[in-house]
Write a protein that holds these residues in place. Sequence first.
Motif, mmCIF file in Angstrom:
data_model
loop_
_atom_site.group_PDB
_atom_site.id
_atom_site.type_symbol
_atom_site.label_atom_id
_atom_site.label_comp_id
_atom_site.label_asym_id
_atom_site.label_seq_id
_atom_site.Cartn_x
_atom_site.Cartn_y
_atom_site.Cartn_z
ATOM 1 N N HIS A 267 11.056 -13.242 15.057
ATOM 2 C CA HIS A 267 12.116 -12.401 15.615
ATOM 3 C C HIS A 267 12.863 -13.145 16.728
ATOM 4 O O HIS A 267 14.099 -13.096 16.785
ATOM 5 C CB HIS A 267 11.528 -11.088 16.139
ATOM 6 N N LEU A 268 12.126 -13.832 17.586
ATOM 7 C CA LEU A 268 12.755 -14.612 18.649
ATOM 8 C C LEU A 268 13.645 -15.704 18.064
ATOM 9 O O LEU A 268 14.765 -15.932 18.554
ATOM 10 C CB LEU A 268 11.699 -15.228 19.568
ATOM 11 N N GLN B 174 0.880 -10.602 14.767
ATOM 12 C CA GLN B 174 1.899 -10.055 15.655
ATOM 13 C C GLN B 174 2.640 -11.172 16.387
ATOM 14 O O GLN B 174 3.856 -11.117 16.555
ATOM 15 C CB GLN B 174 1.278 -9.086 16.662
ATOM 16 N N LYS B 175 1.911 -12.207 16.805
ATOM 17 C CA LYS B 175 2.548 -13.343 17.483
ATOM 18 C C LYS B 175 3.511 -14.059 16.551
ATOM 19 O O LYS B 175 4.603 -14.448 16.967
ATOM 20 C CB LYS B 175 1.490 -14.326 18.000
ATOM 21 N N GLU B 176 3.125 -14.226 15.307
ATOM 22 C CA GLU B 176 3.992 -14.893 14.333
ATOM 23 C C GLU B 176 5.254 -14.080 14.081
ATOM 24 O O GLU B 176 6.352 -14.621 14.025
ATOM 25 C CB GLU B 176 3.256 -15.128 13.010
ATOM 26 N N VAL B 177 5.098 -12.772 13.925
ATOM 27 C CA VAL B 177 6.250 -11.900 13.702
ATOM 28 C C VAL B 177 7.172 -11.956 14.907
ATOM 29 O O VAL B 177 8.403 -12.046 14.766
ATOM 30 C CB VAL B 177 5.794 -10.446 13.409
ATOM 31 N N LYS B 178 6.600 -11.953 16.099
ATOM 32 C CA LYS B 178 7.399 -12.013 17.326
ATOM 33 C C LYS B 178 8.163 -13.332 17.400
ATOM 34 O O LYS B 178 9.349 -13.353 17.727
ATOM 35 C CB LYS B 178 6.498 -11.854 18.549
ATOM 36 N N LYS B 179 7.499 -14.449 17.069
ATOM 37 C CA LYS B 179 8.173 -15.749 17.102
ATOM 38 C C LYS B 179 9.316 -15.800 16.095
ATOM 39 O O LYS B 179 10.373 -16.343 16.382
ATOM 40 C CB LYS B 179 7.180 -16.886 16.841
ATOM 41 N N GLU C 87 10.419 -16.984 26.468
ATOM 42 C CA GLU C 87 9.478 -16.072 25.817
ATOM 43 C C GLU C 87 8.789 -16.746 24.632
ATOM 44 O O GLU C 87 7.619 -16.495 24.357
ATOM 45 C CB GLU C 87 10.224 -14.819 25.335
ATOM 46 N N LYS C 88 9.511 -17.641 23.975
ATOM 47 C CA LYS C 88 8.956 -18.373 22.826
ATOM 48 C C LYS C 88 8.076 -19.541 23.279
ATOM 49 O O LYS C 88 7.469 -20.220 22.468
ATOM 50 C CB LYS C 88 10.115 -18.887 21.968
ATOM 51 N N SER D 251 -3.612 -9.798 16.090
ATOM 52 C CA SER D 251 -2.902 -10.396 17.216
ATOM 53 C C SER D 251 -2.134 -11.646 16.788
ATOM 54 O O SER D 251 -0.989 -11.845 17.187
ATOM 55 C CB SER D 251 -3.887 -10.731 18.328
#
Length: 138
Positions: A25-26, A18-23, A58-59, A15
């Motif tokens: 990407h954002l 995944q949060k780091e990858v999402k950040k 979102e970030k 998790s």
Amino acid sequence: MPFFKRNKKENNVKSEVQKEVKKEHLTEQIDNYLSKLEKNESEDPTHILNMLGSLYFEKEDYDNAIKYYEESIEQRKTLGKAFTDLVKLYNIKRKEASQEGDREKVQVYLQKSDDLMKLTKDTIRGKHVGGRTTMLKS
């Protein structure tokens, strides 16, 4: 039982990754939209401002989200995501200020919420006062 505990730990690690990858990407998307805004690559800057507001929201960078949503509303007073997200953001910021015991900030965000509600009513009624409204500025 230890099997389940390990599984929970593995899920927590996944998790976090995944949060780091999402950040990341954002952040890439934000950089892309900031570049477009800077270069005036769009016929509709309000769309870019709204996208920036959404991405920052979102970030969880609420101050920047507010900044870009307010700019968007300054340019075009249409109801939509910017209005609804600003209500949420003002409530988040007001709650943070309340938890910090900062009464002045609480009042600022209450006033911003009230002003946004007034602008919403005026927009629905079709009232345009002088073309541009600067009420959202702090």
